[in-house]
Design a protein around this motif. Sequence first.
Motif, PDB file in Angstrom:
ATOM      1  N   ALA A 116       0.829  -1.217   0.000  1.00  0.00           N
ATOM      2  CA  ALA A 116       0.000   0.000   0.000  1.00  0.00           C
ATOM      3  C   ALA A 116       0.858   1.260   0.000  1.00  0.00           C
ATOM      4  CB  ALA A 116      -0.906  -0.023   1.227  1.00  0.00           C
ATOM      5  N   ILE A 117       2.055   1.135  -0.530  1.00  0.00           N
ATOM      6  CA  ILE A 117       2.982   2.267  -0.610  1.00  0.00           C
ATOM      7  C   ILE A 117       3.417   2.411  -2.069  1.00  0.00           C
ATOM      8  CG2 ILE A 117       3.972   2.319   1.741  1.00  0.00           C
ATOM      9  CD1 ILE A 117       6.042   0.281   0.552  1.00  0.00           C
ATOM     10  N   PRO A 118       3.975   3.555  -2.455  1.00  0.00           N
ATOM     11  CA  PRO A 118       4.458   3.673  -3.840  1.00  0.00           C
ATOM     12  C   PRO A 118       5.627   2.718  -4.095  1.00  0.00           C
ATOM     13  CG  PRO A 118       4.343   5.824  -2.748  1.00  0.00           C
ATOM     14  CD  PRO A 118       4.147   4.794  -1.685  1.00  0.00           C
ATOM     15  N   ALA A 119       5.673   2.174  -5.311  1.00  0.00           N
ATOM     16  CA  ALA A 119       6.763   1.247  -5.650  1.00  0.00           C
ATOM     17  C   ALA A 119       7.331   1.580  -7.022  1.00  0.00           C
ATOM     18  CB  ALA A 119       6.253  -0.191  -5.635  1.00  0.00           C
ATOM     19  N   LEU A 120       8.644   1.464  -7.107  1.00  0.00           N
ATOM     20  CA  LEU A 120       9.347   1.602  -8.385  1.00  0.00           C
ATOM     21  C   LEU A 120       9.823   0.210  -8.800  1.00  0.00           C
ATOM     22  CD1 LEU A 120      10.858   3.213 -10.635  1.00  0.00           C
ATOM     23  CD2 LEU A 120      12.778   3.399  -9.028  1.00  0.00           C
ATOM     24  N   ILE A 121       9.441  -0.196  -9.997  1.00  0.00           N
ATOM     25  CA  ILE A 121       9.894  -1.477 -10.549  1.00  0.00           C
ATOM     26  C   ILE A 121      10.869  -1.143 -11.673  1.00  0.00           C
ATOM     27  CG2 ILE A 121       9.112  -3.703 -11.475  1.00  0.00           C
ATOM     28  CD1 ILE A 121       7.344  -2.912  -9.142  1.00  0.00           C
ATOM     29  N   VAL A 122      12.057  -1.744 -11.644  1.00  0.00           N
ATOM     30  CA  VAL A 122      13.062  -1.491 -12.687  1.00  0.00           C
ATOM     31  C   VAL A 122      13.500  -2.835 -13.256  1.00  0.00           C
ATOM     32  CG1 VAL A 122      15.258  -0.359 -13.229  1.00  0.00           C
ATOM     33  CG2 VAL A 122      13.922   0.430 -11.282  1.00  0.00           C
ATOM     34  N   CYS A 123      13.781  -2.857 -14.542  1.00  0.00           N
ATOM     35  CA  CYS A 123      14.307  -4.101 -15.133  1.00  0.00           C
ATOM     36  C   CYS A 123      15.105  -3.788 -16.390  1.00  0.00           C
ATOM     37  CB  CYS A 123      13.137  -5.036 -15.478  1.00  0.00           C
ATOM     38  SG  CYS A 123      13.647  -6.670 -16.040  1.00  0.00           S
ATOM     39  N   GLY A 124      16.234  -4.447 -16.541  1.00  0.00           N
ATOM     40  CA  GLY A 124      17.001  -4.335 -17.772  1.00  0.00           C
ATOM     41  C   GLY A 124      16.261  -5.055 -18.902  1.00  0.00           C
ATOM     42  N   GLU A 125      16.208  -4.425 -20.055  1.00  0.00           N
ATOM     43  CA  GLU A 125      15.481  -5.056 -21.182  1.00  0.00           C
ATOM     44  C   GLU A 125      16.136  -6.359 -21.617  1.00  0.00           C
ATOM     45  OE1 GLU A 125      14.993  -2.198 -24.362  1.00  0.00           O
ATOM     46  OE2 GLU A 125      13.269  -1.282 -23.358  1.00  0.00           O
ATOM     47  N   GLU A 126      17.451  -6.513 -21.328  1.00  0.00           N
ATOM     48  CA  GLU A 126      18.156  -7.739 -21.742  1.00  0.00           C
ATOM     49  C   GLU A 126      18.320  -8.721 -20.579  1.00  0.00           C
ATOM     50  OE1 GLU A 126      21.893  -6.493 -23.459  1.00  0.00           O
ATOM     51  OE2 GLU A 126      20.924  -5.160 -24.896  1.00  0.00           O
ATOM     52  N   ASP A 127      17.540  -8.539 -19.512  1.00  0.00           N
ATOM     53  CA  ASP A 127      17.646  -9.438 -18.355  1.00  0.00           C
ATOM     54  C   ASP A 127      17.097 -10.812 -18.722  1.00  0.00           C
ATOM     55  OD1 ASP A 127      17.479 -10.797 -15.960  1.00  0.00           O
ATOM     56  OD2 ASP A 127      16.715  -9.096 -14.812  1.00  0.00           O
ATOM     57  N   VAL A 128      17.964 -11.850 -18.653  1.00  0.00           N
ATOM     58  CA  VAL A 128      17.495 -13.200 -18.975  1.00  0.00           C
ATOM     59  C   VAL A 128      17.185 -14.008 -17.710  1.00  0.00           C
ATOM     60  CG1 VAL A 128      18.640 -13.353 -21.218  1.00  0.00           C
ATOM     61  CG2 VAL A 128      19.888 -14.075 -19.164  1.00  0.00           C
ATOM     62  N   LEU A 129      17.579 -13.506 -16.530  1.00  0.00           N
ATOM     63  CA  LEU A 129      17.311 -14.246 -15.282  1.00  0.00           C
ATOM     64  C   LEU A 129      15.934 -13.898 -14.722  1.00  0.00           C
ATOM     65  CD1 LEU A 129      20.770 -14.123 -13.464  1.00  0.00           C
ATOM     66  CD2 LEU A 129      19.637 -16.114 -14.431  1.00  0.00           C
ATOM     67  N   THR A 130      15.626 -12.614 -14.674  1.00  0.00           N
ATOM     68  CA  THR A 130      14.290 -12.151 -14.267  1.00  0.00           C
ATOM     69  C   THR A 130      13.850 -11.165 -15.354  1.00  0.00           C
ATOM     70  OG1 THR A 130      15.401 -10.518 -12.858  1.00  0.00           O
ATOM     71  CG2 THR A 130      14.524 -12.464 -11.759  1.00  0.00           C
ATOM     72  N   PRO A 131      13.295 -11.685 -16.440  1.00  0.00           N
ATOM     73  CA  PRO A 131      13.051 -10.858 -17.623  1.00  0.00           C
ATOM     74  C   PRO A 131      11.969  -9.812 -17.411  1.00  0.00           C
ATOM     75  CG  PRO A 131      12.193 -13.086 -17.917  1.00  0.00           C
ATOM     76  CD  PRO A 131      12.926 -13.088 -16.612  1.00  0.00           C
ATOM     77  N   PRO A 132      11.842  -8.873 -18.369  1.00  0.00           N
ATOM     78  CA  PRO A 132      10.828  -7.825 -18.251  1.00  0.00           C
ATOM     79  C   PRO A 132       9.424  -8.354 -17.980  1.00  0.00           C
ATOM     80  CG  PRO A 132      12.372  -7.252 -19.982  1.00  0.00           C
ATOM     81  CD  PRO A 132      12.750  -8.629 -19.521  1.00  0.00           C
ATOM     82  N   SER A 133       9.110  -9.580 -18.401  1.00  0.00           N
ATOM     83  CA  SER A 133       7.757 -10.117 -18.108  1.00  0.00           C
ATOM     84  C   SER A 133       7.543 -10.232 -16.596  1.00  0.00           C
ATOM     85  CB  SER A 133       7.550 -11.473 -18.792  1.00  0.00           C
ATOM     86  OG  SER A 133       8.589 -12.348 -18.436  1.00  0.00           O
ATOM     87  N   ASP A 134       8.592 -10.566 -15.847  1.00  0.00           N
ATOM     88  CA  ASP A 134       8.471 -10.614 -14.369  1.00  0.00           C
ATOM     89  C   ASP A 134       8.205  -9.209 -13.818  1.00  0.00           C
ATOM     90  OD1 ASP A 134       8.903 -13.363 -14.021  1.00  0.00           O
ATOM     91  OD2 ASP A 134      11.079 -13.118 -13.966  1.00  0.00           O
ATOM     92  N   ALA A 135       8.900  -8.216 -14.383  1.00  0.00           N
ATOM     93  CA  ALA A 135       8.725  -6.834 -13.907  1.00  0.00           C
ATOM     94  C   ALA A 135       7.314  -6.343 -14.227  1.00  0.00           C
ATOM     95  CB  ALA A 135       9.772  -5.930 -14.562  1.00  0.00           C
TER      96      ALA A 135
END
Length: 248
Positions: free
Chosen positions: A187-206
């Motif tokens: 219930a607080i503001p959140a920033l989600i960041v992800c590298g576009e080339e992340d193969v371990l936790t890809p943008p779909s996870d973000a």
Amino acid sequence: MAFDGSVVLLHAFPLNAEMWRPQVEAVPAPWRVITPDLPGFGNSSEAPVTAMSGMAEHVLRTMDSLGVERAVIGGLSMGGYVTLALYRLAPERFAAMILADTRATADNEAQKEARRKMIATVRAKGATAVADEMLPKLLGATSQRERPELLTAVRGMIESTTPDAIAAATEAMMNRPDSTSLLASIAIPALIVCGEEDVLTPPSDARALNQQIRDSRLELLPGAGHLSNLEAPSGFSGALHDFLTTLR
Ligand code: MLT
């Protein structure tokens, strides 16, 4: 609980707090960036722990010792797992949250099997073998091609980590609970960041995190892999700074 502008950033596996240097240097006062070494990592004098909750308790003790009641708390990858464990333990200590290159889901059976192999590898061959295995996945294709000095720096961080810390954290990650149901309660503001080339936790996870955390914003960083804060330091620090500015 008072919020004094402290920002706690939790490092990835199997690195240490040194990975946050670009952000420590880029985020201006009055923000106070705190980058603890998780137990067993970096300069930590604490014994490694084998549960995410144990790492989260360590972060709470660090905040207590610095007199920080509430903070913006976040982490990258394993640091994100610890962040979610900490929110489960003490949501009142959060002014806002940062989740970078991480996920809320638990390991599946194949991922658990890979963790068991990792523990066997580090026990038999040490941290260098872990670096050999992980480096091609930690850094994105662009960094692999263009940033040999970053490869060397990350390898140095991994090789300075003890086999005990690597094995304990691997066990903690393998046994971490699924945090998906927790996301709707954030219930607080959140920033989600992800590298576009992340193969371990890809943008779909973000994107999944962004969809399930009500007050969240998503920043995808081009040219960066899993270690997005090191691979796209100015993009990451800029997104962090913009986010912090919204909290004033
Ligand atoms: C990390 O970067 O912290 C790890 O790759 C996370 C993981 O292995 O799940």
